[in-house]
Design a protein around this motif. Structure first.
Motif, PDB file in Angstrom:
ATOM      1  N   TYR A  45      36.872  -9.089  57.349  1.00  0.00           N
ATOM      2  CA  TYR A  45      37.192  -8.626  55.779  1.00  0.00           C
ATOM      3  C   TYR A  45      36.799  -7.229  55.419  1.00  0.00           C
ATOM      4  N   VAL A  46      36.464  -6.602  56.623  1.00  0.00           N
ATOM      5  CA  VAL A  46      36.107  -5.007  56.613  1.00  0.00           C
ATOM      6  C   VAL A  46      36.960  -4.353  57.923  1.00  0.00           C
ATOM      7  N   GLU A  47      37.093  -3.160  57.696  1.00  0.00           N
ATOM      8  CA  GLU A  47      37.686  -2.364  58.621  1.00  0.00           C
ATOM      9  C   GLU A  47      36.668  -2.357  59.873  1.00  0.00           C
ATOM     10  N   LEU A  48      37.340  -2.501  61.057  1.00  0.00           N
ATOM     11  CA  LEU A  48      36.432  -2.250  62.274  1.00  0.00           C
ATOM     12  C   LEU A  48      37.373  -1.982  63.306  1.00  0.00           C
ATOM     13  N   CYS A  49      36.591  -1.922  64.653  1.00  0.00           N
ATOM     14  CA  CYS A  49      37.042  -1.702  65.846  1.00  0.00           C
ATOM     15  C   CYS A  49      36.441  -2.663  67.003  1.00  0.00           C
TER      16      CYS A  49
END
Length: 349
Positions: free
Chosen positions: A54-58
């Motif tokens: 639910y968040v941008e990540l890598c």
């Protein structure tokens, strides 16, 4: 941006972060929110596990990400892939040990396609059910925390003599030579001594059980293996079965029931008041191959807080009430999980 192993079904925030320079030097890409993440590798349960962020990540390369197209409501796609865990495990390469998935295997999955409106209803309902399951897990965690706090308070207030374990118990060294039992046991933090078949779905014991210790209902065992959760090992008693067998690596003992109440003694060990004694007898450098080394005599000299029998039973009954509360909450959780499995099997035929 998270660069660790996938271990959460839903990622609302990221714990590990890397700098922009670090990101620029890697091959990883930014994964948009509401992507479906799938573990590709791993010897444990990670491979085939699905998650939604639910968040941008890598992430590292052991985790694949799928950004749903306009044909799919993201939560619907996530729930469908999560329900395919066993299928993903089965199609992954290898023998179930070091096997791995790849994107082509995942792309070959057939996903049932219904209207976006219907997908949204299904996805949102299952999301709410997941939220309820998360809350129930938190309720159980709080129950466990409260149990530990109450136990420490109760035993911290007891005024009673300390006696050595050897004076209220007898060491169990009886071997299973007649093969009276084939119930190989292991220690579970919550359930005590339980069958390996129930706990691991398999037995990891030797084929020849005649050299194992034979335990009877009410007997205790000390597992000298240490871990982060159990830095000084664990002591549990046999409650679920009439008999069972354990490796000779365990210290096993049978309490004198005229002197000590079995449940009281288990609560005493759960309160970890005995850790100080183990720390003193397992001297520095005595850890070997995952085991704590100590003499039998040193272990059985462990001091036990021993009030009168009536007081022991009163303490055990009061503490048991908190255990029963946790058991009820665990039953509710199991019901919710059963409902989730039924819905997944019914909705994603």
């Amino acid at each position: 941006m998270n660069s660790g192993e996938l271990n959460l079904k839903r990622v609302y925030e990221v714990q590990g972060r890397i700098t922009q320079l670090g990101y620029d030097k890697t091959s990883t890409k930014i994964i948009p929110s509401h992507s479906v993440l799938i573990g590709l590798a791993g010897q444990g349960k990670t491979r085939g596990t699905a998650a939604m962020n639910y968040v941008e990540l890598c992430t590292n390369q052991s985790i694949a990400s799928i950004l749903p197209s306009d044909l799919f409501y993201p939560e619907f796609l996530y729930q469908n892939i999560e329900s395919r865990y066993k299928e993903l495990r089965d199609i992954s390469s290898g023998d179930g040990g070091r096997g791995g998935l790849n994107l082509q295997m995942i792309y070959n999955l057939y996903i049932p396609l219904c209207s976006i409106q219907e997908q949204k209803k299904i996805g949102e309902f299952l999301y709410l059910l997941d939220q309820r399951i998360t809350i129930q897990n938190k309720v159980i965690e709080d129950c466990i925390t409260l149990e530990k706090e109450i136990q420490n308070q109760v035993f911290g207030q007891i005024s009673a003599p300390l006696v050595p374990l050897s004076s209220i118990s007898q060491r169990v060294t009886e071997k299973n030579t007649a093969l009276e039992s084939d119930n190989v046991l292991t220690i579970s933090a919550r359930e005590g001594l339980v069958s390996q078949l129930e706990f691991f779905n398999k037995s990891v014991a030797s084929e020849n059980l005649s050299n194992y210790y034979l335990l009877r209902n009410g007997d205790f065992a000390y597992n000298k293996s240490y871990s982060n959760d159990y830095p000084w090992g664990a002591i549990k008693h046999l409650e679920k079965y009439d008999t069972g067998v354990l490796s000779p690596l365990y210290f096993c003992f049978r309490p004198n029931k005229e002197m000590v109440d079995t449940k009281y003694l288990q609560f005493f060990f759960d309160a970890k008041l005995w850790h100080k004694h183990i720390a003193e007898i397992a001297v520095e450098g005595a850890r070997n191959h995952g085991l704590l080394n100590m003499s039998v005599g040193s272990f059985y000299s462990m001091p036990i807080l021993l009030p009168k029998m009536h007081d022991q039973q009163t303490i055990a009954e009061k503490l048991s009430a908190f255990q029963r509360k946790r058991t009820v909450e665990e039953s509710i959780l199991n019901s919710l999980l059963t409902q989730k499995r039924f819905l997944l099997e019914s909705l994603f035929i």
